[in-house]
Design a protein around this motif. Structure first.
Motif, mmCIF file in Angstrom:
data_model
loop_
_atom_site.group_PDB
_atom_site.id
_atom_site.type_symbol
_atom_site.label_atom_id
_atom_site.label_comp_id
_atom_site.label_asym_id
_atom_site.label_seq_id
_atom_site.Cartn_x
_atom_site.Cartn_y
_atom_site.Cartn_z
ATOM 1 N N PHE A 1 3.811 0.141 7.634
ATOM 2 C CA PHE A 1 4.759 1.206 7.321
ATOM 3 C C PHE A 1 4.445 2.462 8.128
ATOM 4 C CE2 PHE A 1 4.589 -0.905 2.985
ATOM 5 C CZ PHE A 1 5.871 -1.425 3.039
ATOM 6 N N PHE A 2 5.504 3.187 8.517
ATOM 7 C CA PHE A 2 5.289 4.552 8.985
ATOM 8 C C PHE A 2 4.728 5.350 7.820
ATOM 9 C CE2 PHE A 2 8.747 3.978 12.350
ATOM 10 C CZ PHE A 2 7.819 3.844 13.359
ATOM 11 N N ARG A 3 3.809 6.251 8.083
ATOM 12 C CA ARG A 3 3.194 7.062 7.031
ATOM 13 C C ARG A 3 3.201 8.522 7.450
ATOM 14 N NH1 ARG A 3 -2.243 4.264 6.393
ATOM 15 N NH2 ARG A 3 -0.977 2.452 6.856
ATOM 16 N N PRO A 4 3.073 9.409 6.481
ATOM 17 C CA PRO A 4 3.110 10.829 6.816
ATOM 18 C C PRO A 4 1.810 11.267 7.482
ATOM 19 C CG PRO A 4 2.631 10.558 4.501
ATOM 20 C CD PRO A 4 2.874 9.174 5.044
ATOM 21 N N ALA A 5 1.851 12.448 8.107
ATOM 22 C CA ALA A 5 0.643 13.029 8.682
ATOM 23 C C ALA A 5 -0.385 13.261 7.570
ATOM 24 C CB ALA A 5 0.984 14.340 9.380
ATOM 25 N N GLY A 6 -1.665 13.348 7.922
ATOM 26 C CA GLY A 6 -2.731 13.442 6.929
ATOM 27 C C GLY A 6 -2.807 14.791 6.233
ATOM 28 N N PRO B 1 1.386 3.235 1.919
ATOM 29 C CA PRO B 1 0.215 3.901 2.486
ATOM 30 C C PRO B 1 -0.131 5.175 1.709
ATOM 31 C CG PRO B 1 2.152 4.389 3.810
ATOM 32 C CD PRO B 1 2.601 3.418 2.746
ATOM 33 N N ALA B 2 -1.333 5.719 1.940
ATOM 34 C CA ALA B 2 -1.701 7.023 1.409
ATOM 35 C C ALA B 2 -0.684 8.034 1.924
ATOM 36 C CB ALA B 2 -3.097 7.398 1.887
ATOM 37 N N PRO B 3 -0.414 9.093 1.175
ATOM 38 C CA PRO B 3 -1.161 9.582 0.015
ATOM 39 C C PRO B 3 -0.797 8.939 -1.324
ATOM 40 C CG PRO B 3 0.580 11.122 0.582
ATOM 41 C CD PRO B 3 0.610 10.045 1.620
ATOM 42 N N TYR B 4 -0.015 7.836 -1.328
ATOM 43 C CA TYR B 4 0.174 7.130 -2.592
ATOM 44 C C TYR B 4 -1.185 6.576 -3.005
ATOM 45 C CZ TYR B 4 2.418 4.428 -6.246
ATOM 46 O OH TYR B 4 2.814 3.945 -7.465
#
Ligand SMILES: [Zn+2]
Lengths: 409, 151
Positions: free
Chosen positions: A131-136, B74-77
């Protein structure tokens, strides 16, 4: 030569045209290398296709990738350096999935304003796994962070919400969605730049794992590495260069939504409220295409081919309606009748679409225009649509970025 | 060991039991409603701007659409990678008075098989995840639950 007829509907017409001198791509896939390499390969291919020496390019516009660190944020300069600094004007733009179209829009504005006479446009990505994920980091003021933190809402869950809504409101079926994949996979099998080059059957779609009910793995586009580039010029430069009837870009729509935005868009947790202000006549996606038609002085009936952003199979059917190829709720009917397949009135995603490519974010909207270019030139090989004269692309990026490009020949 | 209950986002919801509500804001000048809340400026382009006043959203609405997440996001979940992934259900709910659609997770145990577009649902307090630190934190959230289904 027949431009007069094409411009008959009014609108911008020839005075707003820019020429597409060259188109080039690095094949989509998972190659395990960096975006700079992919972009440089695509840029060199586009320059070779155009017959233009890189040193004669007066402006370079890069579509940014957010996955390559600093070089990705300054993509225009990164590609210019990789090709060999030669002093060209530079710009780098970002608009999520619509970044490529904004790069084209920037180049076109420079050409029409007389600030440049030949511009190289490049977008490239090296995609992550899964999955694409948000920046940290903790960013509770960022909707993209919030939808993951609070809801675990991945991109496919949004596609699935739209798909389920279509099933309930319009009667679309899982078979209709699978049919989109089958159509696009058959075309992708004919495209040497596509990542997936095997025909897919409806049974294979039905047998793939559910990712987000009702959508299955083969309903949803993957993330890919890839790069696409265009060499654009003024019509005057094209003439001097010996290109008397180039493909021309006649419109580039980069509109934003109108408040209240009533469609639940990625990455939002809610729509705007229509309690105080009634919604506009057109939804956001409808307005994206409308602006392109207005600028080009054409309508849906003038189209020969269309490249739409099929992030999911169901979303392709939505685009049919938003582009005005049919009425609301009639997308699946159009598909079933074969109207959007080769041999139909308006073949859609002759490239194979995202279904066959997977998404390489900043490259994808440029790749759509590459396909239009080859179709309008008549050089699309075994996937050529006979007599293609007018094409449109449609795409939507997160955070309110519409994009649509009209090309003619 | 102490346990602290903390909303996953401050001031997005409040109340207990039947009194639980999502909290938005309303522009005192043009009556536009915002969720997630806007506390700085009214986003209606035709409004010169007014005071943004906290307002509780309708407790009940109708299912606009629904889906589930069959794979671990994925995180932050937050989820325990040691445990098998349990799909969760997401519901988009149309609120009639506010004329807007609000997403949320479904209450535990509600699956896509229990839902239909147009079905009436209500907002209920829920738990997103538990952070075992010291003191341990229970991150609270809102859930949507079909009306007539017990807690
Ligand atoms: Zn206001």
């Amino acid at each position: 030569m027949d431009d007069v007829a094409l411009a008959a509907g009014g609108g911008g017409g020839m005075s707003g045209d820019v020429a597409v001198l060259g188109a080039g791509m690095h094949p989509w896939g998972k190659w395990g290398r960096g975006f700079v390499e992919y972009g440089t390969v695509a840029a060199r291919a586009a320059l070779a296709d155009a017959g233009v020496d890189w040193r004669d390019v007066t402006s370079v516009v890069g579509a940014d990738t957010v996955r390559g660190g600093y070089p990705g944020y300054v993509a225009g300069a990164t590609f210019a350096k990789a090709l060999g600094w030669q002093g060209a004007r530079v710009a780098s733009v970002y608009a999520a999935c619509a970044s490529g179209a904004q790069a084209i829009a920037t180049a076109r504005a420079q050409l029409l304003a007389g600030l440049a006479d030949v511009v190289l446009v490049v977008g490239a990505d090296a995609a992550p796994k899964g999955f694409f994920r948000p920046a940290g980091g903790d960013r509770p003021d960022d909707p993209d962070w919030l939808r993951f933190r609070v809801l675990g809402a991945t991109n496919p869950t949004y596609f699935a919400l739209y798909a389920r809504r279509r099933m309930a409101v319009h009667g679309d079926t899982l078979e209709d969605f699978a049919h989109v994949k089958v159509k696009n996979a058959a075309l992708g099998a004919l495209n040497p730049h596509a990542r997936y080059r095997k025909p897919v059957t409806a049974d294979e779609v039905a047998a793939s794992a559910v990712v987000a009910d009702p959508l299955r793995l083969l309903d949803i586009c993957a993330t890919s590495d890839g790069a696409a580039a265009l060499v654009l010029s003024t019509l005057e430069f094209a003439r001097r260069h010996g290109a008397s009837t180039p493909v021309r870009i006649r419109a580039v729509s980069t509109v934003t939504p109108t408040y209240p935005n009533t469609v639940l868009d990625l990455p939002d947790i809610a729509t705007d409220s229509s309690a105080a202000v009634p919604p506009a006549d057109r939804t956001f996606r409808e307005s994206v295409a409308h602006a392109a038609y207005e600028e080009a002085g054409i309508g849906p009936d003038d189209l020969s081919v269309a490249e739409v952003y099929d992030l999911s199979t169901a979303l392709e059917l939505q685009w049919y309606e938003d582009l005005g190829l049919c009425g609301e709720g009639e997308g699946a009917k159009l598909l079933r009748e074969g109207t959007t397949a080769p041999g139909g009135r308006i073949p859609v995603n002759t490239s194979g679409g995202l279904a066959s490519f997977g998404e390489a974010v900043p490259a994808q909207a440029i790749a759509q225009v590459c396909e239009l270019t080859w179709q309008l030139r008549g050089t699309a090989g075994t996937r050529q649509i006979e007599g293609a004269r007018v094409g449109i692309t449609a795409n939507q990026g997160l955070f309110g970025h519409g994009s649509s490009v009209v090309a003619v020949r | 060991m102490s346990r602290v209950r903390t909303p996953v986002v401050a001031r997005w919801f409040d109340g207990e039991g039947d009194g639980f509500r999502l909290l938005g804001t309303r522009c005192a000048s043009c009556a536009a409603v915002f969720f997630p809340r806007e506390d700085g400026f009214c986003r209606n382009p035709g409004c010169a701007g007014g005071e943004l006043v906290e307002v509780a959203l309708s407790r009940r609405g109708r299912v606009w659409s629904y889906t589930d997440g069959r794979y671990r996001p994925p995180a932050p979940y937050v989820s325990d990678p040691e445990l098998p992934w349990e799909p969760y259900t997401l519901i988009a709910v149309e609120l009639a008075a506010e004329r807007m659609v609000v997403l949320g997770q479904a209450a535990p145990g509600v699956t896509v098989a229990d839902l239909e577009v147009g079905m009436e649902v209500e907002v209920v307090p829920g738990v997103l995840d538990e952070d075992p630190g010291e003191p341990s934190t229970t991150w609270t959230t809102w859930h949507w639950r079909p009306v007539g289904v017990g807690a």
